[in-house]
Design a protein around this motif. Structure first.
Motif, PDB file in Angstrom:
ATOM      1  N   VAL A 200     -22.043  52.862 -20.976  1.00 57.75           N
ATOM      2  CA  VAL A 200     -21.946  51.730 -21.733  1.00 57.75           C
ATOM      3  C   VAL A 200     -20.761  50.649 -21.722  1.00 57.75           C
ATOM      4  N   GLY A 201     -19.804  51.118 -20.948  1.00 56.73           N
ATOM      5  CA  GLY A 201     -18.726  50.233 -20.450  1.00 56.73           C
ATOM      6  C   GLY A 201     -17.576  50.729 -19.800  1.00 56.73           C
ATOM      7  N   ASN A 202     -16.626  49.881 -19.604  1.00 53.93           N
ATOM      8  CA  ASN A 202     -15.523  50.273 -18.666  1.00 53.93           C
ATOM      9  C   ASN A 202     -14.231  49.638 -19.355  1.00 53.93           C
ATOM     10  N   ILE A 203     -13.151  50.537 -19.141  1.00 52.78           N
ATOM     11  CA  ILE A 203     -12.066  50.216 -19.843  1.00 52.78           C
ATOM     12  C   ILE A 203     -10.921  50.100 -18.850  1.00 52.78           C
ATOM     13  N   LEU A 204      -9.810  49.268 -18.864  1.00 54.99           N
ATOM     14  CA  LEU A 204      -8.839  49.160 -17.937  1.00 54.99           C
ATOM     15  C   LEU A 204      -7.328  49.264 -18.834  1.00 54.99           C
ATOM     16  N   VAL A 205      -6.603  50.008 -18.157  1.00 54.70           N
ATOM     17  CA  VAL A 205      -5.331  50.262 -19.012  1.00 54.70           C
ATOM     18  C   VAL A 205      -4.195  50.126 -17.887  1.00 54.70           C
ATOM     19  N   PHE A 206      -3.212  49.123 -18.229  1.00 58.25           N
ATOM     20  CA  PHE A 206      -2.136  48.757 -17.471  1.00 58.25           C
ATOM     21  C   PHE A 206      -0.663  48.533 -17.999  1.00 58.25           C
ATOM     22  N   MET A 218     -13.866  46.106 -21.778  1.00 56.90           N
ATOM     23  CA  MET A 218     -15.086  45.409 -21.478  1.00 56.90           C
ATOM     24  C   MET A 218     -16.099  45.283 -22.345  1.00 56.90           C
ATOM     25  N   HIS A 219     -16.904  44.070 -22.261  1.00 52.83           N
ATOM     26  CA  HIS A 219     -17.919  43.683 -23.370  1.00 52.83           C
ATOM     27  C   HIS A 219     -18.750  45.066 -23.509  1.00 52.83           C
ATOM     28  N   MET A 220     -19.099  45.402 -24.730  1.00 55.40           N
ATOM     29  CA  MET A 220     -20.127  46.518 -24.904  1.00 55.40           C
ATOM     30  C   MET A 220     -21.409  45.805 -25.367  1.00 55.40           C
ATOM     31  N   PRO A 221     -22.590  46.313 -24.762  1.00 54.98           N
ATOM     32  CA  PRO A 221     -23.826  45.800 -25.154  1.00 54.98           C
ATOM     33  C   PRO A 221     -24.206  45.617 -26.581  1.00 54.98           C
ATOM     34  N   GLU A 222     -24.742  44.767 -27.212  1.00 54.11           N
ATOM     35  CA  GLU A 222     -24.855  44.725 -28.661  1.00 54.11           C
ATOM     36  C   GLU A 222     -25.562  46.024 -29.308  1.00 54.11           C
ATOM     37  N   GLU A 223     -26.594  46.544 -28.569  1.00 52.32           N
ATOM     38  CA  GLU A 223     -27.140  47.779 -29.067  1.00 52.32           C
ATOM     39  C   GLU A 223     -26.300  49.063 -29.222  1.00 52.32           C
ATOM     40  N   PHE A 224     -24.911  48.873 -28.556  1.00 54.40           N
ATOM     41  CA  PHE A 224     -24.066  50.154 -28.735  1.00 54.40           C
ATOM     42  C   PHE A 224     -22.892  49.684 -29.791  1.00 54.40           C
ATOM     43  N   GLN A 225     -23.056  48.484 -30.294  1.00 57.88           N
ATOM     44  CA  GLN A 225     -22.029  48.275 -31.196  1.00 57.88           C
ATOM     45  C   GLN A 225     -22.144  48.788 -32.953  1.00 57.88           C
ATOM     46  N   ASN A 226     -21.047  48.863 -33.268  1.00 51.89           N
ATOM     47  CA  ASN A 226     -21.345  49.222 -34.852  1.00 51.89           C
ATOM     48  C   ASN A 226     -21.710  50.845 -34.918  1.00 51.89           C
ATOM     49  N   LYS A 279     -18.358  30.719 -18.886  1.00 49.58           N
ATOM     50  CA  LYS A 279     -18.901  31.652 -19.777  1.00 49.58           C
ATOM     51  C   LYS A 279     -18.433  32.672 -20.544  1.00 49.58           C
ATOM     52  N   VAL A 280     -17.157  33.230 -19.978  1.00 48.83           N
ATOM     53  CA  VAL A 280     -16.643  34.306 -20.463  1.00 48.83           C
ATOM     54  C   VAL A 280     -15.161  33.962 -21.121  1.00 48.83           C
ATOM     55  N   ASN A 281     -14.961  34.214 -22.199  1.00 50.35           N
ATOM     56  CA  ASN A 281     -13.613  33.946 -22.903  1.00 50.35           C
ATOM     57  C   ASN A 281     -13.061  35.289 -23.498  1.00 50.35           C
ATOM     58  N   PHE A 282     -11.666  35.383 -23.538  1.00 47.61           N
ATOM     59  CA  PHE A 282     -11.200  36.440 -23.915  1.00 47.61           C
ATOM     60  C   PHE A 282     -10.083  35.960 -25.150  1.00 47.61           C
ATOM     61  N   ALA A 283     -10.170  37.210 -26.161  1.00 50.43           N
ATOM     62  CA  ALA A 283      -9.348  37.075 -27.235  1.00 50.43           C
ATOM     63  C   ALA A 283      -8.158  38.275 -27.140  1.00 50.43           C
TER      64      ALA A 283
END
Length: 303
Positions: A200-206, A218-226, A279-283
């Motif tokens: 469902v996703g990937n994580i990067l830690v540095f 990384m963005h998680m698909p809507e069906e796996f949110q909440n 198309k992709v912005n980050f907060a």
């Protein structure tokens, strides 16, 4: 004579070594590991320490545990200790990182392996291990009450992760295709997230600087949110790096999202934004207080 590499409080290796059984200096840490093994019935493989052991003689605990000798990293030590103590080769198994506990003299890295094991096939190290068996979580809780099992304060956290539908596997570090994060990610850790055995996703830690970790979610698909997945991921990441004093989180902006998961976990939006492409912005979020760490009351220094 067994020698350990010495690390500082930020888990950076120094040029010093330490002889097992002697006192470490102030601010000196070594790497220890603990391997938990669970089967499909969520039973846990446990071992009983020999009666002659210096610490916790005759007590039951995880399947294998030990300290990293000079030159070995955490994962190598987990594989080596499991083979040495119970004769089980886990080199080809997924070594799922659970959390790391920073105790007085070191970092205790806990791992989980999910597999079926026949007790009769185990080869116990006579000097260290007296017995081994499968036990249910309730049986282990009862053993703790009867002072037969080491009273790890993080035991319920281990059980929670074993039962969780969220699984996190560590990958080799890699660069982001955009190139935006390449320099940072090449120096960090990459993880893949599964939910009910589906990626469902990937994580990067540095590390941005000493004591300052950055988490790129990384963005998680809507069906796996909440579903509590992201909260579990963030807690797991924070607990894997107890040396971090500050966490920065960067994630894709989702204008349709209505929850405040990052704020609920103690992160404050900094107002900084970034762009991978048009198309992709980050907060960007920051957290300096109430970092999720696994507590420890057990002195593991002679493990």
């Amino acid at each position: 004579m067994e020698l350990w590499d010495i690390y500082n409080k930020y888990r950076k290796k120094t040029d010093k070594t330490h002889e097992k059984g002697t006192r470490t200096g102030e601010g000196e840490f070594h790497i220890a590991v603990r391997v938990w093994i669970a089967n499909e019935k969520n039973e846990v493989l446990i071992q009983r320490r020999q009666l002659e052991n210096i610490t916790w003689p005759g007590m039951w605990e995880a399947a294998a545990a030990g300290s990293a000798i000079t030159g070995d990293n955490s994962e190598e030590t987990a594989i080596k200790e499991t083979m040495e103590e119970i004769g089980l080769n886990i080199e080809n198994d997924v070594l799922e990182p659970l959390f790391s506990v920073q105790f007085k003299n070191g970092f205790d890295d806990n791992y989980l392996v999910r597999r079926e094991v026949n007790i009769e096939d185990l080869k116990l190290e006579a000097e260290e291990v007296l017995d081994a068996k499968w036990a249910t979580m309730d049986e282990i809780r009862e053993m703790v009450k009867k002072e037969q099992f080491i009273p790890f304060p993080f035991l319920e956290r281990v059980f929670h992760i074993i039962l969780s539908s969220v699984r996190i596997h560590k990958n080799k570090p890699h660069a982001h295709p955009s190139g935006k994060l390449s320099n940072e990610i090449d120096m960090g850790d990459s993880y893949r997230v599964f939910y009910n055995n589906q990626v469902v996703g990937n994580i990067l830690v540095f590390e941005k600087q000493l004591g300052h970790k950055k988490l790129h979610l990384m963005h998680m698909p809507e069906e796996f949110q909440n579903k509590g997945i992201e909260a579990e991921i963030i807690r797991r990441m924070e607990s894997l790096y107890p040396e971090a004093e500050k966490w920065e989180l960067e994630t894709k902006v989702d204008i349709n999202r209505k929850d405040n998961i990052y704020e609920d976990l103690g992160y404050i939006e900094t107002g900084e934004t970034g762009m991978v492409n048009e198309k992709v912005n980050f907060a960007n979020y920051l957290k300096e207080n109430d970092i999720y760490r696994i507590g420890d009351i057990v002195d593991l220094k002679n493990k």
